[in-house]
Motif scaffolding. Structure first.
Motif, PDB file in Angstrom:
ATOM      1  N   PRO A  20      28.553  34.760  41.695  1.00  0.00           N
ATOM      2  CA  PRO A  20      29.935  34.258  41.821  1.00  0.00           C
ATOM      3  C   PRO A  20      30.239  33.136  40.824  1.00  0.00           C
ATOM      4  O   PRO A  20      31.315  33.121  40.224  1.00  0.00           O
ATOM      5  CB  PRO A  20      29.999  33.752  43.272  1.00  0.00           C
ATOM      6  N   ASP A  21      29.305  32.220  40.632  1.00  0.00           N
ATOM      7  CA  ASP A  21      29.520  31.124  39.675  1.00  0.00           C
ATOM      8  C   ASP A  21      29.587  31.644  38.241  1.00  0.00           C
ATOM      9  O   ASP A  21      30.408  31.190  37.447  1.00  0.00           O
ATOM     10  CB  ASP A  21      28.404  30.076  39.790  1.00  0.00           C
ATOM     11  N   ILE A  22      28.721  32.594  37.923  1.00  0.00           N
ATOM     12  CA  ILE A  22      28.700  33.156  36.567  1.00  0.00           C
ATOM     13  C   ILE A  22      29.999  33.916  36.288  1.00  0.00           C
ATOM     14  O   ILE A  22      30.605  33.760  35.226  1.00  0.00           O
ATOM     15  CB  ILE A  22      27.462  34.055  36.364  1.00  0.00           C
ATOM     16  N   LEU A  23      30.432  34.723  37.256  1.00  0.00           N
ATOM     17  CA  LEU A  23      31.688  35.459  37.078  1.00  0.00           C
ATOM     18  C   LEU A  23      32.867  34.499  36.942  1.00  0.00           C
ATOM     19  O   LEU A  23      33.743  34.693  36.100  1.00  0.00           O
ATOM     20  CB  LEU A  23      31.916  36.408  38.258  1.00  0.00           C
ATOM     21  N   ASN A  24      32.889  33.467  37.769  1.00  0.00           N
ATOM     22  CA  ASN A  24      33.979  32.483  37.696  1.00  0.00           C
ATOM     23  C   ASN A  24      33.985  31.771  36.343  1.00  0.00           C
ATOM     24  O   ASN A  24      35.039  31.509  35.776  1.00  0.00           O
ATOM     25  CB  ASN A  24      33.859  31.483  38.841  1.00  0.00           C
ATOM     26  N   ARG A  29      38.553  35.402  37.686  1.00  0.00           N
ATOM     27  CA  ARG A  29      39.282  34.199  38.110  1.00  0.00           C
ATOM     28  C   ARG A  29      40.702  34.552  38.555  1.00  0.00           C
ATOM     29  O   ARG A  29      41.198  34.034  39.559  1.00  0.00           O
ATOM     30  CB  ARG A  29      39.314  33.154  36.988  1.00  0.00           C
ATOM     31  N   LEU A  30      41.354  35.448  37.828  1.00  0.00           N
ATOM     32  CA  LEU A  30      42.697  35.875  38.190  1.00  0.00           C
ATOM     33  C   LEU A  30      42.683  36.621  39.530  1.00  0.00           C
ATOM     34  O   LEU A  30      43.520  36.356  40.402  1.00  0.00           O
ATOM     35  CB  LEU A  30      43.307  36.753  37.091  1.00  0.00           C
ATOM     36  N   ALA A  31      41.741  37.525  39.698  1.00  0.00           N
ATOM     37  CA  ALA A  31      41.628  38.272  40.957  1.00  0.00           C
ATOM     38  C   ALA A  31      41.364  37.318  42.122  1.00  0.00           C
ATOM     39  O   ALA A  31      41.938  37.481  43.207  1.00  0.00           O
ATOM     40  CB  ALA A  31      40.528  39.320  40.850  1.00  0.00           C
ATOM     41  N   LYS A  68      42.240  34.151  42.228  1.00  0.00           N
ATOM     42  CA  LYS A  68      43.464  33.362  42.390  1.00  0.00           C
ATOM     43  C   LYS A  68      44.469  34.088  43.292  1.00  0.00           C
ATOM     44  O   LYS A  68      45.164  33.471  44.093  1.00  0.00           O
ATOM     45  CB  LYS A  68      44.078  33.094  41.012  1.00  0.00           C
ATOM     46  N   PHE A  69      44.527  35.421  43.166  1.00  0.00           N
ATOM     47  CA  PHE A  69      45.450  36.217  43.968  1.00  0.00           C
ATOM     48  C   PHE A  69      44.825  36.726  45.269  1.00  0.00           C
ATOM     49  O   PHE A  69      45.457  37.476  46.008  1.00  0.00           O
ATOM     50  CB  PHE A  69      45.994  37.397  43.144  1.00  0.00           C
ATOM     51  N   GLY A  70      43.591  36.316  45.531  1.00  0.00           N
ATOM     52  CA  GLY A  70      42.947  36.697  46.790  1.00  0.00           C
ATOM     53  C   GLY A  70      42.457  38.132  46.831  1.00  0.00           C
ATOM     54  O   GLY A  70      42.122  38.650  47.893  1.00  0.00           O
ATOM     55  N   VAL A  71      42.422  38.801  45.675  1.00  0.00           N
ATOM     56  CA  VAL A  71      41.945  40.184  45.621  1.00  0.00           C
ATOM     57  C   VAL A  71      40.424  40.231  45.801  1.00  0.00           C
ATOM     58  O   VAL A  71      39.887  41.135  46.424  1.00  0.00           O
ATOM     59  CB  VAL A  71      42.369  40.860  44.300  1.00  0.00           C
ATOM     60  N   VAL A  72      39.746  39.237  45.264  1.00  0.00           N
ATOM     61  CA  VAL A  72      38.311  39.063  45.502  1.00  0.00           C
ATOM     62  C   VAL A  72      38.113  37.667  46.075  1.00  0.00           C
ATOM     63  O   VAL A  72      38.832  36.727  45.713  1.00  0.00           O
ATOM     64  CB  VAL A  72      37.440  39.244  44.232  1.00  0.00           C
ATOM     65  N   THR A  73      37.173  37.562  46.976  1.00  0.00           N
ATOM     66  CA  THR A  73      36.866  36.275  47.580  1.00  0.00           C
ATOM     67  C   THR A  73      35.371  36.050  47.489  1.00  0.00           C
ATOM     68  O   THR A  73      34.597  36.803  48.096  1.00  0.00           O
ATOM     69  CB  THR A  73      37.298  36.248  49.065  1.00  0.00           C
ATOM     70  N   PRO A  74      34.947  35.049  46.728  1.00  0.00           N
ATOM     71  CA  PRO A  74      33.521  34.777  46.652  1.00  0.00           C
ATOM     72  C   PRO A  74      33.004  34.313  48.021  1.00  0.00           C
ATOM     73  O   PRO A  74      33.657  33.508  48.691  1.00  0.00           O
ATOM     74  CB  PRO A  74      33.401  33.667  45.603  1.00  0.00           C
ATOM     75  N   THR A  75      31.912  34.888  48.444  1.00  0.00           N
ATOM     76  CA  THR A  75      31.287  34.490  49.704  1.00  0.00           C
ATOM     77  C   THR A  75      29.813  34.197  49.434  1.00  0.00           C
ATOM     78  O   THR A  75      28.936  35.000  49.782  1.00  0.00           O
ATOM     79  CB  THR A  75      31.428  35.588  50.777  1.00  0.00           C
ATOM     80  N   PRO A  76      29.523  33.079  48.805  1.00  0.00           N
ATOM     81  CA  PRO A  76      28.128  32.750  48.495  1.00  0.00           C
ATOM     82  C   PRO A  76      27.262  32.713  49.763  1.00  0.00           C
ATOM     83  O   PRO A  76      27.707  32.198  50.801  1.00  0.00           O
ATOM     84  CB  PRO A  76      28.212  31.363  47.863  1.00  0.00           C
TER      85      PRO A  76
END
Length: 142
Positions: free
Chosen positions: A104-108, A115-117, A119-127
């Motif tokens: 998640p950190d690397i993708l962000n 980051r855009l996805a 921002k719009f709540g399409v993906v939610t990181p769940t570490p």
């Protein structure tokens, strides 16, 4: 000497990896059946054609005195899907786990699309701590 817990400096060194043993169809089927036709890491279902045989302890650990007979044994063979096998490459289990947990950190950091996805709540990181499929199976057998 590097400990088996996994260290990244091994990837940057030129290592002479022992030649991989050619596995028979019977051996490959035995590996596939080890976790009931599932990838030992992510748990996806596998067919024989999709099977990649991974070494739980990477083969090049023979360079550090690990017994090649163990490294090339059923105890060390793991059924793997292509993406898990490719991503794990020569990592130990612990290092592979840490690499997945960092995604998640690397993708962000690296992906504006991610980051855009997010921002719009399409993906939610769940570490969370990663537990591999084979660990869940073995835990349930106890």
């Amino acid at each position: 000497m590097c400990q088996l817990t996994g260290c990244l400096e091994l990837r940057s060194r030129k290592m002479s990896v022992p030649k991989r043993k050619q596995l028979s169809k019977a051996t490959r089927l035995e590996v596939l059946n080890k976790y009931d036709n599932h990838c030992a890491y992510c748990g996806c279902e596998l067919t024989y054609e999709q099977l990649n045989v991974d070494h739980k302890i990477p083969l090049y650990y023979a360079e550090f005195g690990y017994d090649i007979n163990y490294l090339e044994s059923m105890d060390n063979y793991m059924p793997s899907c292509r993406s898990c096998n490719k991503y794990k490459t020569t990592y130990t289990i612990d290092t592979f786990r840490k690499m997945i947990e960092k995604q998640p950190d690397i993708l962000n950091r690296d992906s504006s699309t991610y980051r855009l996805a997010a921002k719009f709540g399409v993906v939610t990181p769940t570490p969370h701590k990663v537990k591999f499929y084979f660990e869940k199976v073995e835990e349930n057998l106890k």
